[in-house]
Enzyme design. Structure first.
Site, PDB file in Angstrom:
ATOM      1  N   LYS A 102       0.845   8.723   9.728  1.00  0.00           N
ATOM      2  CA  LYS A 102       0.489   9.323   8.438  1.00  0.00           C
ATOM      3  C   LYS A 102      -0.761  10.146   8.625  1.00  0.00           C
ATOM      4  O   LYS A 102      -1.564   9.863   9.517  1.00  0.00           O
ATOM      5  CB  LYS A 102       0.201   8.217   7.414  1.00  0.00           C
TER       6      LYS A 102
HETATM    7  N1  GLU Z   1       5.738  11.100   2.882  1.00  0.00           N
HETATM    8  C1  GLU Z   1       7.035  10.533   2.791  1.00  0.00           C
HETATM    9  C2  GLU Z   1       6.975   9.028   2.917  1.00  0.00           C
HETATM   10  O1  GLU Z   1       5.985   8.405   2.615  1.00  0.00           O
HETATM   11  C3  GLU Z   1       8.008  11.200   3.760  1.00  0.00           C
HETATM   12  C4  GLU Z   1       7.649  11.138   5.197  1.00  0.00           C
HETATM   13  C5  GLU Z   1       8.541  11.998   6.086  1.00  0.00           C
HETATM   14  O2  GLU Z   1       9.449  12.645   5.599  1.00  0.00           O
HETATM   15  O3  GLU Z   1       8.266  12.013   7.306  1.00  0.00           O
HETATM   16  O4  GLU Z   1       7.937   8.398   3.250  1.00  0.00           O
END
Ligand code: GLU
Length: 411
Positions: A102
């Site tokens: 993240k």
């Molecule tokens: N930000 C989204 C999540 O928390 C998507 C992450 C992604 O598509 O890699 O799952």
């Protein structure tokens, strides 16, 4: 309680039931790499502002690390670390070949011009491009970012590494993005809501839903649920919450938001209520689809919904989760409930690597399959072991990551 401590409580609860050794817990908990960078930018008014960006790469035992990029004032290392671990379990629960990561920048994107946002995004890429890539770590949108930021991300990354459409997902469809990615998280939430209430013998038309947040996740979830005949009686955004006992006209709400710079303020044929009233409304299903930590020990006793679907990441604090569990509130956990987004990110990445466009129907069909199969597996395990859906999802996620780690070996 900080976000990382909260996710570790859920992790340890499952690890206890799995008899996971302390050494293995430590291996699966500590991030593989944590990066903090400086982002100096010349603002439109000529002043220099310095922002702080993060990327936490938690685990890559099952594949390249994957996870969104958040632009929000509350972003800090602890939050990004917590969200990175959630991505590791999430990708494992839906069994797509990724690890977890993240990123984020501590800014309020609403206070920046498009030019400033572009500069912040490009400077962030300048700082982290060496450790990102289609086979290592693949960012995507999260709170405060969308297709435009991903387009800038891609363009800046390619200045260093050449043509690499698969280095980021959630791109605009005109620039290697996948049709169906934008709606995917909300659609996944809707698919699971339908499966869950069907399992409980309920009909959508007799199911009242309240959704907190009308951004990318909440608005698409609302649209899917309304189309599937659910009665969406309350929705909310930054301007407040809106209620209509007979069900809100969601197409009118979407139109209103589109014509009103994304905001619901002034939505016709609804009664304005407070955000607390929405969370505590007398509904059958509550869907928190905004920030984390909104259901706490303080307000949990007043929550009436017997079913909560965590469309946001970490909307329920561990203390509140325990109280809800004692009251037999059914909680569909974030690492399953909102996995539709990363699942279609995976489809986008596959299409980029195949140089082949699947089209929207195939994307939707495959999303339906992945979400349904994952739901069945989590539901069955929770019945079999007599544990909450959250603990069942963690057991599946941790089990898959743990097995991949042991099979690969640690030499
Ligand atoms: N930000 C989204 C999540 O928390 C998507 C992450 C992604 O598509 O890699 O799952």
């Amino acid at each position: 309680m900080k976000a990382y401590e909260a996710t570790q409580i859920y992790f340890n609860r499952a690890a206890d039931l799995m008899d996971l050794s302390d050494n293995m817990r430590r291996l699966l908990s500590i991030s593989s790499r944590e990066i903090q960078v400086q982002i100096p930018v010349e603002l439109d008014n000529g002043e220099i502002a310095t922002f702080v960006g993060y990327r936490v790469q938690h685990d890559d035992a099952r594949g390249p690390m994957k996870g969104g990029l958040r632009y929000h004032p509350a972003v800090d290392l602890d939050e990004v670390r917590a969200l990175a671990t959630l991505m590791t379990w999430k990708t494992a629960v839906v069994n797509i070949p990724y690890g977890g990561a993240k990123g984020g920048v501590a800014i309020d994107p609403r206070t920046h011009s498009p030019r400033e946002l572009e500069l912040i995004t490009r400077k962030f890429v300048d700082q982290i491009h060496d450790v990102i890539g289609p086979d290592t770590d693949i960012p995507a949108p999260d709170m405060g970012t969308g297709a435009q930021e991903m387009a800038w991300f891609l363009n800046q990354y390619e200045k260093y590494h050449g043509y690499s459409p698969a280095c980021v997902t959630g791109k605009p469809v005109e620039l290697h993005g996948a049709e169906g990615r934008e709606e995917a998280t909300g659609r996944g939430v809707g698919i699971l809501a339908f499966k869950l209430i069907s399992r409980l013998g309920r009909k959508p038309a007799k199911t009242r839903v309240a959704i907190q947040g009308f951004g990318n996740v909440g608005s698409f979830a609302a649209a899917f649920l309304a189309e599937s005949d659910f009665k969406v009686v309350a929705i909310s955004d930054i301007s407040g919450a809106y209620f209509r006992a007979e069900g809100i006209d969601i197409s009118a709400a979407l139109r209103h938001a589109r014509e009103n710079r994304g905001v619901l303020e002034g939505l016709a044929a609804t009664e304005k209520i407070t955000n607390a009233e929405l969370l505590e409304a007398d509904v059958d299903v509550l869907i928190p689809a905004a920030l984390g930590g909104v259901i706490t020990e303080e307000n949990a006793p007043r929550i009436k919904a017997p079913i909560i679907i965590e469309a946001a990441n970490g909307p329920i604090t561990p203390g509140a989760d325990a109280m809800l569990h004692d009251r037999e509130t059914l909680v569909l956990p974030d690492i399953l409930a909102n996995a539709g987004g990363v699942t279609v990110s995976y489809f986008e990445w596959v299409q980029n690597r195949q140089h082949y466009n699947w089209g929207i129907s195939r994307v939707r069909q495959e999303l339906d399959r992945v979400m349904s199969e994952s739901f069945e597996r989590v539901w069955e395990l929770s019945q079999e072991r007599g544990v909450s859906l959250r603990t069942a999802a963690y057991i599946i996620g941790i089990g898959r990551v743990g097995r991949a780690t042991v099979l690969g070996g640690i030499r």
